[in-house]
Design an enzyme around this catalytic site. Structure first.
Site, short mmCIF file in Angstrom:
data_model
loop_
_atom_site.label_atom_id
_atom_site.label_comp_id
_atom_site.label_asym_id
_atom_site.label_seq_id
_atom_site.Cartn_x
_atom_site.Cartn_y
_atom_site.Cartn_z
N SER A 130 54.43 64.38 15.49
CA SER A 130 53.84 63.07 15.73
C SER A 130 52.36 63.17 15.35
O SER A 130 51.82 64.28 15.29
CB SER A 130 53.98 62.73 17.22
OG SER A 130 53.06 61.73 17.59
N TYR B 191 53.10 64.87 26.06
CA TYR B 191 53.83 64.69 24.79
C TYR B 191 53.03 65.30 23.64
O TYR B 191 53.59 66.00 22.78
CB TYR B 191 54.04 63.19 24.58
CG TYR B 191 54.74 62.79 23.30
CD1 TYR B 191 56.12 62.90 23.17
CD2 TYR B 191 54.01 62.26 22.23
CE1 TYR B 191 56.75 62.50 21.99
CE2 TYR B 191 54.63 61.86 21.06
CZ TYR B 191 56.00 61.98 20.94
OH TYR B 191 56.62 61.58 19.78
P1 NDP Z 1 64.57 57.65 20.93
O1 NDP Z 1 64.10 57.74 22.33
O2 NDP Z 1 64.94 56.33 20.37
O3 NDP Z 1 65.77 58.66 20.70
C1 NDP Z 1 65.67 59.99 21.15
C2 NDP Z 1 67.02 60.64 21.11
O4 NDP Z 1 66.88 61.95 21.73
C3 NDP Z 1 68.05 59.88 21.92
O5 NDP Z 1 69.29 59.90 21.27
C4 NDP Z 1 68.09 60.66 23.23
O6 NDP Z 1 69.32 60.62 23.91
C5 NDP Z 1 67.85 62.08 22.74
N1 NDP Z 1 67.40 62.90 23.85
C6 NDP Z 1 66.35 62.68 24.67
N2 NDP Z 1 66.32 63.60 25.64
C7 NDP Z 1 67.37 64.42 25.43
C8 NDP Z 1 67.88 65.54 26.13
N3 NDP Z 1 67.34 65.97 27.28
N4 NDP Z 1 68.98 66.16 25.65
C9 NDP Z 1 69.59 65.71 24.52
N5 NDP Z 1 69.15 64.63 23.83
C10 NDP Z 1 68.06 63.99 24.29
O7 NDP Z 1 63.38 58.30 20.07
P2 NDP Z 1 63.00 58.14 18.53
O8 NDP Z 1 64.21 57.97 17.72
O9 NDP Z 1 61.89 57.19 18.44
O10 NDP Z 1 62.34 59.58 18.27
C11 NDP Z 1 62.96 60.58 17.49
C12 NDP Z 1 61.91 61.65 17.25
O11 NDP Z 1 60.80 61.10 16.52
C13 NDP Z 1 61.31 62.24 18.52
O12 NDP Z 1 61.10 63.62 18.34
C14 NDP Z 1 59.97 61.53 18.65
O13 NDP Z 1 59.03 62.31 19.37
C15 NDP Z 1 59.58 61.37 17.20
N6 NDP Z 1 58.62 60.31 16.89
C16 NDP Z 1 58.99 59.00 17.01
C17 NDP Z 1 58.10 58.00 16.68
C18 NDP Z 1 58.44 56.55 16.78
O14 NDP Z 1 57.57 55.70 16.54
N7 NDP Z 1 59.68 56.18 17.13
C19 NDP Z 1 56.74 58.32 16.19
C20 NDP Z 1 56.46 59.73 16.12
C21 NDP Z 1 57.39 60.68 16.45
P3 NDP Z 1 69.80 59.30 24.72
O15 NDP Z 1 70.27 58.38 23.65
O16 NDP Z 1 70.86 59.82 25.58
O17 NDP Z 1 68.60 58.79 25.43
#
Ligand code: NDP
Length: 247
Positions: A153, A166
């Site tokens: 990020s 984070y």
């Molecule tokens: P979301 O919250 O939409 O999705 C995250 C996913 O990770 C979900 O499917 C969630 O599962 C899963 N997850 C969370 N915790 C766990 C856990 N304990 N065990 C297994 N799975 C888990 O996030 P994004 O799609 O936005 O983010 C994806 C990546 O991109 C992340 O690493 C985030 O930090 C990074 N990012 C995102 C940005 C953005 O603007 N969206 C910007 C910069 C970085 P569940 O569906 O069950 O909740």
């Protein structure tokens, strides 16, 4: 990297594990990788969401995915080792690993970060990524050219007030990627990071609740970078942290 146009068969025959594959960017990456010929291993904590992505992939004519239900919060080294053995038994190798699952935690002043909150975010965003990578390296080494992609990020490169937990977890992610990239120079394995930039997902809405989601790129729009780093056209790219969107 968003100008990259992937050939339709970019990932044909590749086995790719995606964490957090049930929602947001991870779900789109799984569908996109499958569309480009990969067999996907969908890892996440909410089985119903993983099943939906599975159905989407099969309905679109993709190769049948595997589902690995695993909550990174409670996962241990032994879970990762068992998973690595299962992948080895079933597929014989792993060509790609997308570390995408993360949690944001609660934004707060650094002095107010709670111990439980800190431990949970580090467990999911850092420990899960590190120990899973360790367990999977021998399986990745069975592939001719394996790619490991971490998700960073902008706050993993420059700290930002109130994003302490984070942000530190993403600095650790960048550090792990750089260390591994240096250790595996000139080997069959490569390690890189992707910074998606502001993208229309649940996590983004949690971080910026007043923002109009329509102003953000969708996960589908940032897939060129995800394809590029997973495909063989990036074989010589190691130790880079790429942005999906202009800064
Ligand atoms: P979301 O919250 O939409 O999705 C995250 C996913 O990770 C979900 O499917 C969630 O599962 C899963 N997850 C969370 N915790 C766990 C856990 N304990 N065990 C297994 N799975 C888990 O996030 P994004 O799609 O936005 O983010 C994806 C990546 O991109 C992340 O690493 C985030 O930090 C990074 N990012 C995102 C940005 C953005 O603007 N969206 C910007 C910069 C970085 P569940 O569906 O069950 O909740």
């Amino acid at each position: 990297m968003n100008a990259y146009h992937a050939p339709e068969n970019l990932l044909a025959g590749k086995i790719i594990l995606i964490t957090g594959a049930g929602d947001g960017i991870g779900a789109e990456a799984a569908r996109c990788y499958a569309k480009h010929g990969a067999t996907c291993i969908l890892l996440g904590r909410t089985v119903s969401k993983l099943e939906k992505v599975y159905d989407d992939i099969v309905a679109a004519g993709g190769s049948e995915p595997a589902i690995v239900p695993l909550d990174l919060k409670g996962a241990t080294v032994s879970h990762y080792q068992q998973m690595a053995q299962t992948i080895l038994d079933q597929f014989g190798r792993l060509d790609g690993l997308l570390h995408n699952a993360s949690v944001l935690g609660h934004l707060s002043a650094f002095k107010d970060i709670g111990e439980d909150e800190w431990r949970d975010v580090m467990q999911i965003n850092v420990n899960g990524t590190i120990f899973m990578t360790q367990a999977l390296i021998p399986v990745l080494e069975k592939a001719p050219h394996a790619s490991v992609v971490f998700t960073t990020s902008s706050v993993g490169r420059k700290g930002r007030a109130f994003w302490g937990t984070y942000a530190v977890s993403k600095f650790a992610t960048e550090g792990a990627m750089q260390t591994l990239a240096d250790e595996y120079q000139n080997k069959s394995l490569r390690f890189n990071c992707i910074n998606p930039g502001g993208t229309r997902t649940n996590m983004r809405a949690q971080a910026f609740p007043a923002e109009d989601p329509a102003t953000l790129k969708t996960p589908a729009e940032i897939m060129p970078t995800y394809l590029y780093l997973m495909g063989d056209e990036s074989i010589d790219v190691n130790g880079e942290s790429l942005d999906c969107q202009p800064k």
